[in-house]
Design a protein around this motif. Sequence first.
Motif, PDB file in Angstrom:
ATOM      1  N   ALA A   1       0.852  -1.433  -0.013  1.00  0.00           N
ATOM      2  CA  ALA A   1       0.171   0.067   0.138  1.00  0.00           C
ATOM      3  C   ALA A   1       0.919   1.183   0.178  1.00  0.00           C
ATOM      4  O   ALA A   1       1.950   1.229   0.652  1.00  0.00           O
ATOM      5  N   ALA A   2       0.467   2.277  -0.575  1.00  0.00           N
ATOM      6  CA  ALA A   2       1.186   3.405  -0.597  1.00  0.00           C
ATOM      7  C   ALA A   2       1.237   4.128   0.741  1.00  0.00           C
ATOM      8  O   ALA A   2       0.314   4.038   1.678  1.00  0.00           O
ATOM      9  N   GLY A   3       2.002   4.573   1.002  1.00  0.00           N
ATOM     10  CA  GLY A   3       2.444   5.177   2.435  1.00  0.00           C
ATOM     11  C   GLY A   3       2.582   3.857   3.672  1.00  0.00           C
ATOM     12  O   GLY A   3       1.975   4.169   4.838  1.00  0.00           O
ATOM     13  N   SER A   4       3.086   2.833   3.117  1.00  0.00           N
ATOM     14  CA  SER A   4       2.919   1.868   4.076  1.00  0.00           C
ATOM     15  C   SER A   4       4.111   1.763   5.256  1.00  0.00           C
ATOM     16  O   SER A   4       4.152   0.856   6.233  1.00  0.00           O
ATOM     17  N   GLY A   5       4.814   2.822   5.284  1.00  0.00           N
ATOM     18  CA  GLY A   5       5.790   3.321   6.486  1.00  0.00           C
ATOM     19  C   GLY A   5       6.957   2.727   6.115  1.00  0.00           C
ATOM     20  O   GLY A   5       8.021   3.030   6.742  1.00  0.00           O
TER      21      GLY A   5
END
Length: 56
Positions: free
Chosen positions: A44-48
């Motif tokens: 996912a985008a922005g998965s950390g």
Amino acid sequence: MAPSRDGETSTLPDGGYDGALAAAVTEHEAGIEPDTLCGPAAPAAGSGRRSRRPAR
């Protein structure tokens, strides 16, 4: 939908998503009703996840 299974991951077809898709078609043609949903995984985008580059 994907192939019929008994709820155990050990009974999933080999080959990951491609294997599940092939088994789904084969079992559909044989009249076996699916009971498992399968899809490809993607991060996912922005998965950390962060870059490991040192700060300047």
